[in-house]
Design a protein around this motif. Structure first.
Motif, PDB file in Angstrom:
ATOM      1  N   ARG A 178       8.760  -2.472   1.633  1.00 16.42           N
ATOM      2  CA  ARG A 178       8.922  -1.535   0.524  1.00 16.42           C
ATOM      3  C   ARG A 178      10.387  -1.212   0.247  1.00 16.42           C
ATOM      4  N   ALA A 179      11.224  -1.359   1.255  1.00 14.23           N
ATOM      5  CA  ALA A 179      12.655  -1.166   1.033  1.00 14.23           C
ATOM      6  C   ALA A 179      13.182  -2.201   0.042  1.00 14.23           C
ATOM      7  N   PHE A 180      12.725  -3.437   0.189  1.00 10.35           N
ATOM      8  CA  PHE A 180      13.153  -4.493  -0.733  1.00 10.35           C
ATOM      9  C   PHE A 180      12.546  -4.284  -2.122  1.00 10.35           C
ATOM     10  N   GLU A 181      11.316  -3.796  -2.171  1.00  6.91           N
ATOM     11  CA  GLU A 181      10.713  -3.463  -3.462  1.00  6.91           C
ATOM     12  C   GLU A 181      11.486  -2.342  -4.147  1.00  6.91           C
ATOM     13  N   LEU A 182      11.914  -1.366  -3.353  1.00 10.93           N
ATOM     14  CA  LEU A 182      12.700  -0.262  -3.907  1.00 10.93           C
ATOM     15  C   LEU A 182      14.017  -0.763  -4.487  1.00 10.93           C
ATOM     16  N   VAL A 209      13.066  16.175  -0.766  1.00 12.95           N
ATOM     17  CA  VAL A 209      12.015  15.809   0.171  1.00 12.95           C
ATOM     18  C   VAL A 209      10.766  15.373  -0.585  1.00 12.95           C
ATOM     19  N   ILE A 210      10.212  14.223  -0.182  1.00 15.12           N
ATOM     20  CA  ILE A 210       8.927  13.756  -0.699  1.00 15.12           C
ATOM     21  C   ILE A 210       7.924  13.878   0.436  1.00 15.12           C
ATOM     22  N   LEU A 211       6.932  14.741   0.270  1.00 19.64           N
ATOM     23  CA  LEU A 211       5.928  14.957   1.300  1.00 19.64           C
ATOM     24  C   LEU A 211       4.658  14.167   0.989  1.00 19.64           C
ATOM     25  N   VAL A 212       3.999  13.694   2.040  1.00 14.30           N
ATOM     26  CA  VAL A 212       2.668  13.129   1.843  1.00 14.30           C
ATOM     27  C   VAL A 212       1.751  14.244   1.334  1.00 14.30           C
ATOM     28  N   LYS A 213       0.709  13.890   0.650  1.00 14.51           N
ATOM     29  CA  LYS A 213      -0.125  14.901  -0.004  1.00 14.51           C
ATOM     30  C   LYS A 213      -1.133  15.566   0.939  1.00 14.51           C
ATOM     31  N   GLU A 214      -1.449  14.915   2.058  1.00 14.90           N
ATOM     32  CA  GLU A 214      -2.420  15.464   3.000  1.00 14.90           C
ATOM     33  C   GLU A 214      -1.750  15.736   4.337  1.00 14.90           C
ATOM     34  N   MET A 215      -2.224  16.763   5.032  1.00 17.06           N
ATOM     35  CA  MET A 215      -1.582  17.235   6.255  1.00 17.06           C
ATOM     36  C   MET A 215      -1.403  16.135   7.293  1.00 17.06           C
ATOM     37  N   ALA A 242      -1.691  12.824   6.874  1.00 16.80           N
ATOM     38  CA  ALA A 242      -1.419  11.493   6.319  1.00 16.80           C
ATOM     39  C   ALA A 242      -0.112  10.926   6.875  1.00 16.80           C
ATOM     40  N   TRP A 243      -0.048   9.602   6.956  1.00 12.22           N
ATOM     41  CA  TRP A 243       1.157   8.922   7.413  1.00 12.22           C
ATOM     42  C   TRP A 243       2.115   8.732   6.234  1.00 12.22           C
ATOM     43  N   VAL A 244       3.371   8.481   6.564  1.00 11.91           N
ATOM     44  CA  VAL A 244       4.395   8.293   5.531  1.00 11.91           C
ATOM     45  C   VAL A 244       4.099   7.059   4.680  1.00 11.91           C
ATOM     46  N   THR A 245       3.339   6.111   5.210  1.00  9.05           N
ATOM     47  CA  THR A 245       2.979   4.932   4.427  1.00  9.05           C
ATOM     48  C   THR A 245       2.216   5.298   3.148  1.00  9.05           C
ATOM     49  N   LYS A 246       1.664   6.509   3.099  1.00  8.24           N
ATOM     50  CA  LYS A 246       0.941   6.966   1.910  1.00  8.24           C
ATOM     51  C   LYS A 246       1.881   7.295   0.753  1.00  8.24           C
ATOM     52  N   ILE A 247       3.169   7.389   1.030  1.00  6.61           N
ATOM     53  CA  ILE A 247       4.144   7.609  -0.043  1.00  6.61           C
ATOM     54  C   ILE A 247       4.413   6.276  -0.725  1.00  6.61           C
ATOM     55  N   GLU A 248       4.104   6.214  -2.004  1.00 10.24           N
ATOM     56  CA  GLU A 248       4.226   4.949  -2.737  1.00 10.24           C
ATOM     57  C   GLU A 248       5.572   4.850  -3.452  1.00 10.24           C
ATOM     58  N   LEU A 249       5.897   3.624  -3.832  1.00 15.03           N
ATOM     59  CA  LEU A 249       7.171   3.340  -4.485  1.00 15.03           C
ATOM     60  C   LEU A 249       7.402   4.181  -5.748  1.00 15.03           C
ATOM     61  N   PRO A 250       6.413   4.359  -6.626  1.00 18.94           N
ATOM     62  CA  PRO A 250       6.664   5.169  -7.831  1.00 18.94           C
ATOM     63  C   PRO A 250       7.105   6.597  -7.521  1.00 18.94           C
ATOM     64  N   GLU A 251       6.599   7.188  -6.431  1.00 19.90           N
ATOM     65  CA  GLU A 251       7.011   8.540  -6.057  1.00 19.90           C
ATOM     66  C   GLU A 251       8.498   8.574  -5.697  1.00 19.90           C
ATOM     67  N   MET A 285      10.811   6.359  -6.688  1.00 14.70           N
ATOM     68  CA  MET A 285      11.597   6.068  -7.884  1.00 14.70           C
ATOM     69  C   MET A 285      11.674   7.280  -8.811  1.00 14.70           C
ATOM     70  N   GLU A 286      10.606   8.036  -8.881  1.00 14.57           N
ATOM     71  CA  GLU A 286      10.635   9.242  -9.705  1.00 14.57           C
ATOM     72  C   GLU A 286      11.719  10.202  -9.227  1.00 14.57           C
ATOM     73  N   LYS A 287      11.831  10.323  -7.915  1.00 10.88           N
ATOM     74  CA  LYS A 287      12.850  11.212  -7.354  1.00 10.88           C
ATOM     75  C   LYS A 287      14.257  10.619  -7.555  1.00 10.88           C
ATOM     76  N   VAL A 288      14.378   9.320  -7.373  1.00 10.10           N
ATOM     77  CA  VAL A 288      15.673   8.656  -7.559  1.00 10.10           C
ATOM     78  C   VAL A 288      16.185   8.858  -8.987  1.00 10.10           C
ATOM     79  N   LEU A 289      15.283   8.703  -9.968  1.00 11.32           N
ATOM     80  CA  LEU A 289      15.711   8.753 -11.368  1.00 11.32           C
ATOM     81  C   LEU A 289      15.810  10.159 -11.943  1.00 11.32           C
TER      82      LEU A 289
END
Length: 369
Positions: A237-241, A341-347, A349-358, A360-364
């Motif tokens: 996902r780093a390369f996708e980012l 900070v981007i938090l996972v939505k469930e208590m 949940a693992w960080v893998t649940k954070i998707e690329l669009p989330e 990018m939204e913060k980056v932009l």
């Protein structure tokens, strides 16, 4: 607030041992407490016991444990006079205990928040006649009698915070409270902000490395690794980012540095070679801890999961986007103005649940980017 260690004992002591199971993130903030203690009691030598909870009898595990990069930082610290860092095997652990007992410490403080009862036994073994203090759970259940009896070995205790408490303070505030209760120190909030002094040789190294890579002034550092798998992000996902960021004008000409832990370098190189991205380089602090903050200090933006990189970003004053779980709110970055900070939505949940669009939204959308 009445301090738990008697003031006369602290004034007369020439040295003190502080026992921890410390990681880089812990020392990022706790070092400011050591600084305050050293300034308040300049006569006092501060010795630090770093317990290795991954201690192993398997020789194959020892090289990695022995070369833990935190020890480079501790060795350079002006506030720590001696470090017990040979605790990665049972035999060395026993030798360290014997060495510490010979020091005949008048005061030993255990600032370990996991398995407090075990460290009550350890500190009393190290210090059979002196004053020992430690953290302790606020309540022990009826079936935890042996743990409670171990805690009674302490001469004084500090109540342990609970991560799931509402409005839990920041970890820097928690550490300041511990030192206030133990030593009577007043550490103002500005003095809790992490500082890191990077030796000149590693600043020069970082500049030479950036020049060798041929990167310009806009550099993004990406870290997907953490000690626990629940806090990691897939390296792919780093390369996708990077590809997604390069599709936007403001990041088209940026250079990218991807952090990799040394033991994962071979696998990371295979993914890196397949990605074939220009102005993108793998990095690993294989020689010395200070390689990492020196490189971070030259970056424009840091994107990282919840690990030491997140806190070092604040220490070197580089904007950071942190990917975190909800479980440990006390560990959010201390610099709110330069952190997102981007938090996972469930208590749970693992960080893998954070998707690329989330991300990018913060980056932009984040003004600092």
């Amino acid at each position: 607030m009445k301090q738990l260690i008697p003031p006369t004992l602290l004034a007369q002591a020439k040295k003190i041992l502080i026992v921890t199971h410390m990681a880089i993130g812990d020392f990022t903030y706790m070092q400011m407490c050591f600084r305050a203690l050293k300034r308040a009691h300049p006569h006092l030598e501060i010795h630090l016991w770093v317990d290795e909870r991954r201690r192993s009898a398997n020789p194959e595990d020892w090289p990695h444990l022995k070369n833990y990069s935190l020890y480079d930082w501790l060795a350079a610290s002006p506030y720590i006079d001696k470090t017990y860092d040979q605790n990665y095997s049972p035999a060395l652990h026993a030798q360290s205990i014997a060495e510490a007992r010979r020091e005949d410490y008048p005061i030993v403080a255990s600032l370990t928040h996991m398995a407090c009862h075990r460290y009550a036994r350890l500190t009393r073994e190290i210090c059979p006649r002196g004053f020992i203090l430690g953290l302790a759970k606020q309540k022990y259940r009826f079936f935890e009698l042996s743990k409670k009896l171990s805690i009674l070995k302490f001469n004084a205790t500090i109540p342990l915070y609970e991560s799931q408490e509402r409005d839990v303070p920041h970890v820097s505030d928690i550490y300041a409270q511990w030192f206030s209760k133990a030593f009577g120190l007043d550490i103002p909030k500005p003095d809790r902000y992490p500082v890191i002094h990077i030796p000149d040789q590693w600043t020069a190294y970082a500049r030479d490395q950036i020049s060798t890579w041929g990167l310009g002034s806009k550099i993004v550092f990406i870290n997907t690794y953490s000690k626990g798998p629940e806090r990691c992000w897939p390296l792919e996902r780093a390369f996708e980012l990077i590809r997604e960021m390069r599709s936007h004008p403001q990041w088209r000409d940026a250079g990218f540095v991807i952090n990799v832990v040394p033991e994962d370098l071979p696998a990371a190189r295979e993914i890196y070679n397949n990605a074939a991205l220009p102005d993108t380089h793998l990095f690993s602090a294989v020689d010395n801890f200070f390689q990492l903050p020196a490189i971070l200090a030259l970056c424009s933006l840091i994107v990282t999961v919840e690990t030491a990189v997140m806190h070092l970003a604040n220490a070197v004053h580089v904007p950071v986007i942190a990917l975190m779980r909800q479980n440990n709110p006390e560990w959010v970055p201390i610099d709110r103005e330069n952190s997102a900070v981007i938090l996972v939505k469930e208590m749970d949940a693992w960080v893998t649940k954070i998707e690329l669009p989330e991300v990018m939204e913060k980056v932009l959308s984040w003004p600092l980017c």
